[in-house]
Design a protein around this motif. Structure first.
Motif, PDB file in Angstrom:
ATOM      1  N   THR A  60      -2.977 -17.729  58.395  1.00 54.49           N
ATOM      2  CA  THR A  60      -2.698 -16.381  59.353  1.00 54.49           C
ATOM      3  C   THR A  60      -0.564 -17.263  59.322  1.00 54.49           C
ATOM      4  O   THR A  60       0.774 -16.747  59.250  1.00 54.49           O
ATOM      5  CB  THR A  60      -2.593 -17.162  60.633  1.00 54.49           C
ATOM      6  OG1 THR A  60      -3.812 -16.240  60.992  1.00 54.49           O
ATOM      7  CG2 THR A  60      -1.556 -16.341  62.465  1.00 54.49           C
ATOM      8  N   GLN A  61      -0.191 -18.364  59.039  1.00 54.68           N
ATOM      9  CA  GLN A  61       0.869 -19.590  59.235  1.00 54.68           C
ATOM     10  C   GLN A  61       1.232 -18.401  57.397  1.00 54.68           C
ATOM     11  O   GLN A  61       2.995 -17.957  57.128  1.00 54.68           O
ATOM     12  CB  GLN A  61       1.023 -20.498  58.965  1.00 54.68           C
ATOM     13  CG  GLN A  61       0.341 -21.569  60.132  1.00 54.68           C
ATOM     14  CD  GLN A  61       1.325 -21.191  61.298  1.00 54.68           C
ATOM     15  OE1 GLN A  61       2.602 -21.048  61.329  1.00 54.68           O
ATOM     16  NE2 GLN A  61       0.311 -20.998  61.926  1.00 54.68           N
ATOM     17  N   VAL A  62       0.853 -18.563  56.739  1.00 53.80           N
ATOM     18  CA  VAL A  62       0.893 -17.656  55.812  1.00 53.80           C
ATOM     19  C   VAL A  62       1.578 -16.026  56.375  1.00 53.80           C
ATOM     20  O   VAL A  62       2.738 -15.621  55.429  1.00 53.80           O
ATOM     21  CB  VAL A  62      -0.022 -17.530  54.546  1.00 53.80           C
ATOM     22  CG1 VAL A  62       0.778 -16.519  53.059  1.00 53.80           C
ATOM     23  CG2 VAL A  62      -0.129 -19.279  54.095  1.00 53.80           C
ATOM     24  N   CYS A  63       0.820 -15.548  56.312  1.00 57.63           N
ATOM     25  CA  CYS A  63       1.096 -13.976  56.733  1.00 57.63           C
ATOM     26  C   CYS A  63       2.183 -13.933  57.770  1.00 57.63           C
ATOM     27  O   CYS A  63       3.079 -13.329  57.536  1.00 57.63           O
ATOM     28  CB  CYS A  63      -0.440 -13.720  57.304  1.00 57.63           C
ATOM     29  SG  CYS A  63      -1.930 -14.041  55.822  1.00 57.63           S
ATOM     30  N   VAL A  64       1.739 -14.764  58.741  1.00 59.70           N
ATOM     31  CA  VAL A  64       3.327 -14.452  59.592  1.00 59.70           C
ATOM     32  C   VAL A  64       4.463 -14.273  59.156  1.00 59.70           C
ATOM     33  O   VAL A  64       4.934 -14.029  59.023  1.00 59.70           O
ATOM     34  CB  VAL A  64       3.348 -14.915  61.309  1.00 59.70           C
ATOM     35  CG1 VAL A  64       4.206 -14.784  61.423  1.00 59.70           C
ATOM     36  CG2 VAL A  64       1.944 -14.373  61.286  1.00 59.70           C
ATOM     37  N   SER A  65       4.762 -16.169  58.232  1.00 57.01           N
ATOM     38  CA  SER A  65       5.402 -15.721  57.278  1.00 57.01           C
ATOM     39  C   SER A  65       6.086 -14.848  56.422  1.00 57.01           C
ATOM     40  O   SER A  65       7.700 -14.960  56.315  1.00 57.01           O
ATOM     41  CB  SER A  65       5.729 -17.197  56.906  1.00 57.01           C
ATOM     42  OG  SER A  65       5.732 -18.644  57.783  1.00 57.01           O
ATOM     43  N   CYS A  66       5.377 -13.921  55.611  1.00 61.32           N
ATOM     44  CA  CYS A  66       5.309 -13.226  54.999  1.00 61.32           C
ATOM     45  C   CYS A  66       5.646 -11.691  55.291  1.00 61.32           C
ATOM     46  O   CYS A  66       6.356 -10.272  54.540  1.00 61.32           O
ATOM     47  CB  CYS A  66       4.546 -13.033  53.610  1.00 61.32           C
ATOM     48  SG  CYS A  66       4.240 -14.788  53.358  1.00 61.32           S
ATOM     49  N   GLY A  67       6.027 -11.627  56.995  1.00 58.87           N
ATOM     50  CA  GLY A  67       6.126 -10.224  57.792  1.00 58.87           C
ATOM     51  C   GLY A  67       4.537  -9.444  57.928  1.00 58.87           C
ATOM     52  O   GLY A  67       5.142  -8.365  57.896  1.00 58.87           O
ATOM     53  N   MET A 114       6.420 -26.492  57.567  1.00 56.11           N
ATOM     54  CA  MET A 114       5.889 -26.378  56.064  1.00 56.11           C
ATOM     55  C   MET A 114       6.942 -26.336  55.129  1.00 56.11           C
ATOM     56  O   MET A 114       6.542 -26.429  53.550  1.00 56.11           O
ATOM     57  CB  MET A 114       4.492 -26.263  55.983  1.00 56.11           C
ATOM     58  CG  MET A 114       2.952 -27.411  56.861  1.00 56.11           C
ATOM     59  SD  MET A 114       1.448 -26.674  56.761  1.00 56.11           S
ATOM     60  CE  MET A 114       1.452 -25.176  57.907  1.00 56.11           C
ATOM     61  N   GLU A 115       7.867 -26.273  55.155  1.00 59.06           N
ATOM     62  CA  GLU A 115       9.336 -25.919  54.686  1.00 59.06           C
ATOM     63  C   GLU A 115       9.314 -24.504  54.353  1.00 59.06           C
ATOM     64  O   GLU A 115       9.838 -23.317  54.312  1.00 59.06           O
ATOM     65  CB  GLU A 115       9.454 -26.711  53.590  1.00 59.06           C
ATOM     66  CG  GLU A 115       9.778 -28.583  53.915  1.00 59.06           C
ATOM     67  CD  GLU A 115       9.811 -28.922  53.113  1.00 59.06           C
ATOM     68  OE1 GLU A 115      10.156 -28.280  52.243  1.00 59.06           O
ATOM     69  OE2 GLU A 115       9.798 -30.501  52.932  1.00 59.06           O
ATOM     70  N   THR A 116       7.632 -24.183  53.149  1.00 57.28           N
ATOM     71  CA  THR A 116       7.923 -22.433  52.469  1.00 57.28           C
ATOM     72  C   THR A 116       6.550 -22.343  52.738  1.00 57.28           C
ATOM     73  O   THR A 116       5.618 -23.160  52.662  1.00 57.28           O
ATOM     74  CB  THR A 116       8.460 -22.753  51.598  1.00 57.28           C
ATOM     75  OG1 THR A 116       7.210 -23.597  50.445  1.00 57.28           O
ATOM     76  CG2 THR A 116       9.866 -23.023  50.964  1.00 57.28           C
ATOM     77  N   VAL A 117       6.266 -20.908  51.942  1.00 57.12           N
ATOM     78  CA  VAL A 117       4.336 -20.671  51.886  1.00 57.12           C
ATOM     79  C   VAL A 117       3.716 -21.272  50.546  1.00 57.12           C
ATOM     80  O   VAL A 117       2.369 -21.380  51.775  1.00 57.12           O
ATOM     81  CB  VAL A 117       5.092 -18.820  52.819  1.00 57.12           C
ATOM     82  CG1 VAL A 117       3.463 -18.566  51.397  1.00 57.12           C
ATOM     83  CG2 VAL A 117       5.203 -17.875  52.981  1.00 57.12           C
ATOM     84  N   ALA A 118       4.189 -21.486  50.052  1.00 54.89           N
ATOM     85  CA  ALA A 118       4.355 -22.604  49.291  1.00 54.89           C
ATOM     86  C   ALA A 118       3.405 -23.876  49.280  1.00 54.89           C
ATOM     87  O   ALA A 118       1.994 -24.311  49.827  1.00 54.89           O
ATOM     88  CB  ALA A 118       4.363 -22.832  48.353  1.00 54.89           C
TER      89      ALA A 118
END
Length: 140
Positions: A60-67, A114-118
């Motif tokens: 979810t952190q990845v998803c939300v960060s990417c919109g 965590m700075e970035t999605v990576a």
């Protein structure tokens, strides 16, 4: 910076280690190991439930960060290591269903903790590996 495929491969490898740990934990699922630092150590069950619950959170952190929408949070409870393994396999499929769409451009998207999605994806793999080792240690 690693590619999305490389990060997905890191997560896949860490999930494999976590699965192996669950497979080894069977007879000692509830065993509460002694801790040398005065802190209460987690049983394999506690570590597994925490880790499995964290998988949708990382995704979810990845998803939300990417919109795009993330996954619903879960509060897992498993009577046996076999139950946890079956649930982990399902959760992993759900997470992979979202992570498969991460692109090179997404990796550089900022994340507040965590700075970035990576960084989120690398933290996910690290989290799995840390708790796999914890479960293996506690199950001995």
């Amino acid at each position: 910076m690693p590619t999305p495929d490389e990060l997905r491969a890191e997560i896949t490898k860490a999930r494999s280690a976590f699965r192996s740990a669950l497979e080894e934990a069977g007879a000692n699922w509830e065993r509460q190991p002694a801790s040398g630092d005065g802190e209460e150590a987690w049983s394999p069950r506690q570590a597994a439930e925490h880790t499995i619950g964290a998988e949708p959170w990382f995704t979810t952190q990845v998803c939300v960060s990417c919109g795009y929408p993330g996954l619903d949070p879960i509060e897992p409870s498993y009577a046996t290591a076999a139950d946890a393994l079956a649930a982990f396999n399902e959760v992993s499929k759900d997470c992979d269903g979202r992570l498969q769409y991460v692109t090179d451009a997404d990796l550089a998207v900022k994340h507040e903790r965590m700075e970035t999605v990576a960084g989120v994806m690398q933290s996910n793999a690290m989290h799995l590996n840390e708790h796999a080792a914890q479960i293996q240690e506690a199950a001995r």
